[in-house]
Design a protein around this motif. Structure first.
Motif, PDB file in Angstrom:
ATOM      1  N   VAL A  51       0.852  -1.199   0.000  1.00 13.81           N
ATOM      2  CA  VAL A  51       0.000   0.000   0.000  1.00 13.81           C
ATOM      3  C   VAL A  51       0.883   1.242   0.000  1.00 13.81           C
ATOM      4  O   VAL A  51       1.757   1.383   0.861  1.00 13.81           O
ATOM      5  N   PRO A  52       0.700   2.169  -0.931  1.00 16.86           N
ATOM      6  CA  PRO A  52       1.515   3.388  -0.955  1.00 16.86           C
ATOM      7  C   PRO A  52       1.148   4.337   0.186  1.00 16.86           C
ATOM      8  O   PRO A  52       0.161   4.131   0.889  1.00 16.86           O
ATOM      9  N   GLU A  53       1.928   5.383   0.347  1.00 19.46           N
ATOM     10  CA  GLU A  53       1.645   6.394   1.351  1.00 19.46           C
ATOM     11  C   GLU A  53       0.326   7.103   1.031  1.00 19.46           C
ATOM     12  O   GLU A  53      -0.069   7.234  -0.131  1.00 19.46           O
ATOM     13  N   ILE A  54      -0.330   7.562   2.083  1.00 17.78           N
ATOM     14  CA  ILE A  54      -1.622   8.235   1.920  1.00 17.78           C
ATOM     15  C   ILE A  54      -1.403   9.735   1.778  1.00 17.78           C
ATOM     16  O   ILE A  54      -0.829  10.372   2.672  1.00 17.78           O
ATOM     17  N   ASN A 639     -11.066   2.570  10.969  1.00 15.47           N
ATOM     18  CA  ASN A 639     -12.034   2.903   9.928  1.00 15.47           C
ATOM     19  C   ASN A 639     -11.534   4.059   9.069  1.00 15.47           C
ATOM     20  O   ASN A 639     -11.739   4.076   7.849  1.00 15.47           O
ATOM     21  N   ASP A 640     -10.893   5.032   9.717  1.00 18.64           N
ATOM     22  CA  ASP A 640     -10.329   6.142   8.954  1.00 18.64           C
ATOM     23  C   ASP A 640      -9.271   5.636   7.972  1.00 18.64           C
ATOM     24  O   ASP A 640      -9.262   6.007   6.790  1.00 18.64           O
ATOM     25  N   LEU A 641      -8.373   4.787   8.474  1.00 19.32           N
ATOM     26  CA  LEU A 641      -7.287   4.283   7.634  1.00 19.32           C
ATOM     27  C   LEU A 641      -7.809   3.439   6.485  1.00 19.32           C
ATOM     28  O   LEU A 641      -7.344   3.584   5.339  1.00 19.32           O
ATOM     29  N   ARG A 642      -8.757   2.568   6.747  1.00 24.16           N
ATOM     30  CA  ARG A 642      -9.245   1.716   5.649  1.00 24.16           C
ATOM     31  C   ARG A 642      -9.931   2.566   4.584  1.00 24.16           C
ATOM     32  O   ARG A 642      -9.807   2.289   3.394  1.00 24.16           O
ATOM     33  N   ARG A 643     -10.633   3.647   4.990  1.00 28.24           N
ATOM     34  CA  ARG A 643     -11.255   4.514   3.985  1.00 28.24           C
ATOM     35  C   ARG A 643     -10.189   5.264   3.193  1.00 28.24           C
ATOM     36  O   ARG A 643     -10.335   5.465   1.971  1.00 28.24           O
ATOM     37  N   GLU A 644      -9.109   5.665   3.847  1.00 29.00           N
ATOM     38  CA  GLU A 644      -8.018   6.322   3.134  1.00 29.00           C
ATOM     39  C   GLU A 644      -7.404   5.389   2.094  1.00 29.00           C
ATOM     40  O   GLU A 644      -7.172   5.789   0.942  1.00 29.00           O
ATOM     41  N   VAL A 645      -7.132   4.151   2.492  1.00 31.51           N
ATOM     42  CA  VAL A 645      -6.539   3.192   1.560  1.00 31.51           C
ATOM     43  C   VAL A 645      -7.497   2.923   0.399  1.00 31.51           C
ATOM     44  O   VAL A 645      -7.079   2.866  -0.773  1.00 31.51           O
TER      45      VAL A 645
END
Length: 660
Positions: A51-54, A639-645
């Motif tokens: 996964v790349p950087e957000i 949840n925030d991180l999974r939406r970002e990815v």
């Protein structure tokens, strides 16, 4: 019945997360000898592989949609105040609301979200349910509006379905243990405390539903599958159980309760009908009477005043809820509440029967609580929940559409089209398939669909493929066992429908799903990879054999009844044939996979093995593993991180394919 509508977002990591995190680091990046190295990094409790950087702009966009919160009604207190669950800051916790519009006073402050709470009749104390790290091994605790909680249950067991006697002196609940399909019904006086006593033991899933007014008997439900229940009455003195209506046809029974006098039950059932009706059942003979004949849709919930006189029920009409209040004896309609159009999350009378609590959510409201004055006919709003930085007027209103599948079946779907897009503009499409499979996409507060419509300018389509709930048991059974892939063909028909729409871009379609919807995402990618830009799946079933062998024992037989028994050679061959892992070579587009390490339903192996196979084939596969989550991501930063990815992944897919 309503808990899956309440958005539970929690924040604080487990103290036990360190060991789970170590496991995550060892297993989250399946690689094969000779395969290119895949980048791996740690963000909080999550291990991100490939996964790349957000980007900062994605984080900012996500927060606009992740800060909404709902008020979920839990129960009435004897003084007419309410217990509600809501998130302020970290996790979903219990709050006390003294009167309509009053401050939500936080009562619990745990690191883990509260799953449910039920007031002990006649007291200001309650029993609450909570697990650890999403492992679903729920424990029961008693506590009051102040003070500390006392654990009622044994660590390492799964406890649920708490019910009380009318006077609050008997609490009964169901317990399961690790590695066993057996259940035990236990009882204790929650006021006096002491050691719980065994009321009944069974070799299958059982749950108490109601206790007779004189505490001599108890109704429990044995669940064989999501299509078949059996009703029993337990004599608490002798410990002997008697099946009610043993010769009746296979049926579902929900929320059975004793009627005054103790000779009849009221329940929701599809016995003798395609849809679920509100019925009365004679305990002695098993004879059934439908209370509201002629309903074309499922009754989804009901409640009854303690005297049995006033009945409130809700009907699920094509996804939307309609609430009715009537006199149960005369069948006369009483004054009816006029509610916003949406989906019910709670329906319960106050102890004195004068007020009816109504929880409701909608496409533009995260969820709030009202009360209905039964005598005065007045609707009063108790809570006003926030949507964060969002303007409800700018949110997408879902449109209900239907499309024809391969065999002529009419399949419903809700369509969220982004606002502000010029007419005729072809937008990318995200097909979001629900889990279950015996579940139903409904027009609730779906901040994911709203987010993708706004930020990605994508049209989000949420179909209720065959096998979905809410459309009758015939529709529910259309994907069982050997017919499993017929629901996948429904998505093929949806792709045909998308190609015919002047405002949708058939060249930029992604598939998305969680749990059973994760299986569907994988299966759709194996069948229609050439018509998709990629897929997202969270904790999906990749191999039916390993799933059925490894899902927790307390639910395994129920799942075999739906999907087929892998121990039967003929069925095993079918399951092997339709498993995405068998057909993974057909997937030619990128995939994003996410998993909770503590998932008891769809174990981590299901995600590990499909990521490994995808990478062996040279396919791009991103993988996110949360060390402190189970079946669903309940902690807010996760949840925030999974939406970002998801955002970075889907945006890349749509940008790589030229718009049509």
């Amino acid at each position: 019945m309503f808990k899956h509508f309440a958005a539970s977002l929690t924040l604080v990591a487990l103290a036990a997360g360190a060991s789970a995190q170590t496991i995550a680091q060892q297993t989250a990046s399946p690689q094969t000898a000779g395969a290119p190295a895949v980048s791996q990094r740690q963000v909080g409790s999550a291990t991100l592989s490939g996964v790349p950087e957000i980007p900062a702009d994605v984080r900012e966009a996500v927060q606009r949609y992740q800060n909404s919160r709902a008020a979920q009604f839990e129960d009435w207190l004897p003084d007419g105040s309410m217990l509600i669950a809501t998130r302020f800051g970290a996790t979903q916790q219990l709050h006390h609301v003294a009167k309509p519009g009053a401050t939500r006073t936080q009562v619990t402050f745990g690191a883990e979200p509260i799953a449910s709470a039920t007031v002990i009749p006649g007291t200001d104390r309650f029993v609450m349910t909570r697990d650890t790290g999403g492992d679903e091994w729920f424990q029961l605790y008693t506590r009051g509006l102040t003070g500390t909680a006392q654990q009622l249950t044994q660590a390492g067991t799964r406890n649920g379905s708490p019910v009380f006697s009318k006077d609050g002196s008997l609490l009964a609940w169901a317990r399961a243990t690790k590695g066993s399909a057996a259940y035990t019904i236990l009882g204790v006086d929650p006021k006096a405390g002491g050691t719980p006593r065994t009321l009944y033991q069974a070799d299958g899933a059982v749950a108490p539903a109601d206790i007779a007014p004189d505490k001599s008997r108890l109704i429990f439900v044995r669940s064989l599958s999501n299509r078949e229940d059996q009703l029993f009455e337990l004599d608490l003195a002798t410990g002997k159980a008697r099946r009610i209506a043993p010769k009746a046809e296979v049926a579902v029974y929900q929320s059975p309760r004793y009627l005054p006098g103790g000779k009849k039950l009221i329940a929701i059932s599809d016995r003798g009908n395609d849809t679920r009706q509100l019925v009365e059942i004679d305990l002695a003979t098993g004879a059934q009477m439908v209370l509201i004949p002629g309903l074309k849709w499922d009754v989804e919930s009901y409640d009854l005043t303690d005297d049995g006189r006033v009945l409130a029920y809700a009907v699920n009409e094509d996804g939307f809820s309609r609430v009715v209040v009537q006199d149960r004896i005369t069948r006369r309609a009483l004054p009816q509440p006029t509610l916003p159009k949406g989906v019910l999350t709670a329906l319960k009378f106050s102890p004195d029967g004068k007020q009816l609590a109504i929880g409701l959510t909608s496409a533009t409201s995260a969820g709030d609580v009202w009360s209905w004055d039964v005598d005065g006919g007045e609707l009063t709003r108790w809570t006003t929940s926030e949507l964060g930085d969002l303007d409800p007027a700018q949110l997408a209103e879902p449109e209900l559409i239907r499309f024809k599948s391969f065999d002529g079946l009419s399949v419903p779907a809700f369509v969220y089209r982004p606002k502000g897009v010029p007419a005729g503009t072809r937008t990318p499409v995200i097909i979001d398939i629900h889990g279950g499979p015996e579940a139903q996409t409904r027009p609730i507060w779906n901040y994911g669909a709203q987010y993708f419509a706004d930020v990605l300018k994508a049209t989000v389509i949420l179909p209720n493929v065959r096998g979905s709930d809410g459309y009758g048991k015939r529709y529910l059974n259309l994907d069982n066992a050997e017919k499993r892939e017929d629901s996948v063909k429904d998505i093929g028909a949806l792709l045909d429908w998308i190609a015919e729409q002047p405002n949708l871009d058939a060249n930029r379609v992604a598939v998305y799903g969680q749990s059973y919807g994760g299986y569907m995402s994988l299966a759709v990618m194996t069948h229609y990879s050439d018509r998709l830009v990629g897929g997202v799946e969270r904790y999906g079933i990749s191999n039916w054999i390993t799933f059925l062998e490894n899902t927790e024992a307390y639910r395994r037989d129920n799942r075999r009844a739906e999907y087929g028994d892998e121990r039967d050679p003929k069925m095993r061959a079918v399951l092997e044939r339709v498993s995405p892992i068998t057909n993974v070579d057909r997937i030619k587009k990128p995939m994003l996979v996410m998993q909770g390490a503590n998932d008891p339903r769809v174990p981590q192996l299901e995600s590990d093995q499909v990521v490994e196979k995808l990478r062996q084939n040279g396919n791009e596969a991103w993988y996110v593993l949360f060390a402190d989550e189970g079946h669903g991501f309940l902690k807010k930063p996760n949840n925030d991180l999974r939406r970002e990815v998801e955002t970075v992944f889907l945006r890349r897919l749509f940008e790589q394919q030229p718009a049509r």
